[in-house]
Design an enzyme around this catalytic site. Structure first.
Site, PDB file in Angstrom:
ATOM      1  N   GLY A   8       4.101   4.916   5.691  1.00  0.00           N
ATOM      2  CA  GLY A   8       3.253   5.448   4.617  1.00  0.00           C
ATOM      3  C   GLY A   8       1.894   5.853   5.166  1.00  0.00           C
ATOM      4  O   GLY A   8       0.888   5.828   4.456  1.00  0.00           O
ATOM      5  N   ASP A  13      -3.446   4.620   1.265  1.00  0.00           N
ATOM      6  CA  ASP A  13      -3.655   3.320   1.899  1.00  0.00           C
ATOM      7  C   ASP A  13      -3.419   3.381   3.395  1.00  0.00           C
ATOM      8  O   ASP A  13      -4.116   2.719   4.169  1.00  0.00           O
ATOM      9  CB  ASP A  13      -2.722   2.263   1.282  1.00  0.00           C
ATOM     10  N   ALA A  80       6.659   4.469   0.501  1.00  0.00           N
ATOM     11  CA  ALA A  80       7.402   4.332  -0.763  1.00  0.00           C
ATOM     12  C   ALA A  80       7.370   5.645  -1.520  1.00  0.00           C
ATOM     13  O   ALA A  80       6.522   6.495  -1.265  1.00  0.00           O
ATOM     14  CB  ALA A  80       6.772   3.251  -1.636  1.00  0.00           C
ATOM     15  N   SER A 127       3.356  -4.567  -5.852  1.00  0.00           N
ATOM     16  CA  SER A 127       2.556  -3.838  -6.833  1.00  0.00           C
ATOM     17  C   SER A 127       2.445  -4.575  -8.165  1.00  0.00           C
ATOM     18  O   SER A 127       3.392  -5.245  -8.601  1.00  0.00           O
ATOM     19  CB  SER A 127       3.231  -2.484  -7.063  1.00  0.00           C
ATOM     20  N   GLU A 129       2.726  -3.204 -10.813  1.00  0.00           N
ATOM     21  CA  GLU A 129       3.745  -2.613 -11.702  1.00  0.00           C
ATOM     22  C   GLU A 129       4.928  -3.558 -11.880  1.00  0.00           C
ATOM     23  O   GLU A 129       5.724  -3.386 -12.805  1.00  0.00           O
ATOM     24  CB  GLU A 129       4.224  -1.269 -11.154  1.00  0.00           C
ATOM     25  N   TYR A 151      10.403   2.486 -10.425  1.00  0.00           N
ATOM     26  CA  TYR A 151       9.468   2.125  -9.355  1.00  0.00           C
ATOM     27  C   TYR A 151       9.186   0.620  -9.386  1.00  0.00           C
ATOM     28  O   TYR A 151       9.265  -0.066  -8.373  1.00  0.00           O
ATOM     29  CB  TYR A 151       8.159   2.917  -9.523  1.00  0.00           C
ATOM     30  N   LYS A 155      10.113  -2.228  -6.587  1.00  0.00           N
ATOM     31  CA  LYS A 155       9.079  -3.081  -5.982  1.00  0.00           C
ATOM     32  C   LYS A 155       9.420  -4.565  -6.156  1.00  0.00           C
ATOM     33  O   LYS A 155       9.099  -5.382  -5.286  1.00  0.00           O
ATOM     34  CB  LYS A 155       7.699  -2.772  -6.578  1.00  0.00           C
ATOM     35  N   ARG A 186      -6.975   9.319  -3.081  1.00  0.00           N
ATOM     36  CA  ARG A 186      -5.860   9.157  -4.008  1.00  0.00           C
ATOM     37  C   ARG A 186      -5.214  10.520  -4.267  1.00  0.00           C
ATOM     38  O   ARG A 186      -5.916  11.540  -4.363  1.00  0.00           O
ATOM     39  CB  ARG A 186      -6.422   8.580  -5.321  1.00  0.00           C
TER      40      ARG A 186
END
Ligand code: GDP
Length: 328
Positions: A8, A13, A80, A127, A129, A151, A155, A186
């Site tokens: 990633g 990040d 991801a 995450s 999430e 998603y 995760k 972002r």
């Protein structure tokens, strides 16, 4: 010189972490997928110290080869399919990359770490999430998961398999449950950057309106630069563990809009924002707010950028780049 391998690397990040680890004297390797990936060229220009290695989270053999080449002390799995909205349309792909990709990376570590007798330390980007329809507020490491998107489900698998490989094989594996973290890097698809960029363009007269979804959702937004520091800290402890990383404050999308328009000196946002069903999700995460006491106590981590400074940073950055584009 310690060696770090990041998946990633082209994302927000990955870039912050590469910069941070380089500053700490690491040799940084980044995994890059695809043939002729246009982001590789941009990355090579901006981060000449990062050595790019081809590989794909869908391909175990490529992960083994990449680790054999990089011989890392630390692996950061940030790769991801990371956009919640897309995960509803590409649920299978998301499960494969965001979920099974973690398993493949852990297997690769087991193979390469075993052969070289090198105890690779592993960081998994989990995450908030995963909390989804929250069972408890604020959310801690012990709050049960109730994901609300493919998603989030992927995760949860990534988190669980990380814990399982730590317990089963003694891998130094940590799961960082990071709440939303933003900044000028972002992607434009995420709500904060979508707003900061649109506000800049409206201010400069090159855009008339923003089309958005649900404005009532609340998020615990921090600054990505602060959060990559926490990732590294997790891998420097005597033993591996899981940590929530968050600011402990929550704000609605509406509050973000209000501050962003204010920052640019624009009048009331209502006249510029139109809502469209296209941007609503089949299932929503209404409220996230994290309790990061464990990380603050055990790692000594604290965020440095607060919500108002984050909005200011993002709007000012977008004003500067959009102004520069107009001058070209
Ligand atoms: P997420 O928390 O990972 O889903 O991060 P996002 O930045 O994509 O979305 C944060 C919240 O903003 C979610 O509750 C979205 O439903 C809400 N939202 C409202 N309008 C928009 C929009 O136009 N784009 C995005 N990405 N999110 C929106």
């Amino acid at each position: 010189m310690p060696r770090a391998f990041i998946t990633g690397i082209t994302g927000q990040d990955g870039q912050h972490l590469a910069e941070f680890l380089h500053g700490k004297g690491y040799q940084v390797f980044g995994m890059i997928k695809g043939q002729n990936n246009p982001r590789a060229i941009q990355l090579a220009e901006e981060f000449p110290y990062v050595e790019l290695i081809p590989g794909d989270l869908a391909d175990l053999t490529s992960l083994v080869s990449a680790l054999e080449y990089a011989q890392p002390d630390e692996v950061y799995n940030l790769g991801a399919i990371s956009f919640v909205a897309i995960s509803f349309n590409q649920a299978e792909l998301t499960s494969n990359i965001t979920g099974l990709g973690v398993l493949r990376m852990l297997e690769a570590i087991r193979m390469v770490g075993g052969v070289q007798n090198n105890p690779i330390r592993f960081y998994q980007a989990s995450s908030s999430e995963m909390f989804g329809q929250v069972r408890q507020t604020p959310q801690t490491e012990l709050t049960p998961f109730h994901p609300r998107s493919p998603y989030g489900c992927a995760k949860v698998f990534g988190h669980n398999i990380t814990v399982n490989y730590r317990e089963s094989y003694g891998i130094y594996a940590c799961s960082g449950i990071l709440f939303n973290h933003e900044g000028p890097r972002r992607g434009l698809e995420f709500v904060t950057r979508k707003v900061s960029n649109a506000v800049a363009r409206i201010k400069l007269g090159v855009q008339q309106e923003i089309v958005m979804g649900n404005l009532d959702a609340k998020r615990d937004w921090g600054y990505a630069g602060d959060y990559v520091r926490a990732m590294w800290m997790m891998l420097q402890q005597d033993s591996p563990d899981d940590y929530v990383i968050s600011t402990g404050e929550t704000h609605s999308i509406e509050e973000f809009l209000t501050r962003a328009f204010d920052e640019a000196g624009l009048p009331d946002w209502h006249q510029f924002v139109r809502q469209d069903p296209r941007f609503f999700r089949p299932a929503e995460v209404d409220l996230l707010i994290g309790d990061s006491s464990k990380a603050r106590k055990n790692l000594g981590w604290t965020p440095e950028v607060d919500f108002p400074s984050l909005v200011t940073m993002m709007v000012q950055h977008d004003l500067a780049i959009e102004t520069a584009k107009l001058r070209k």
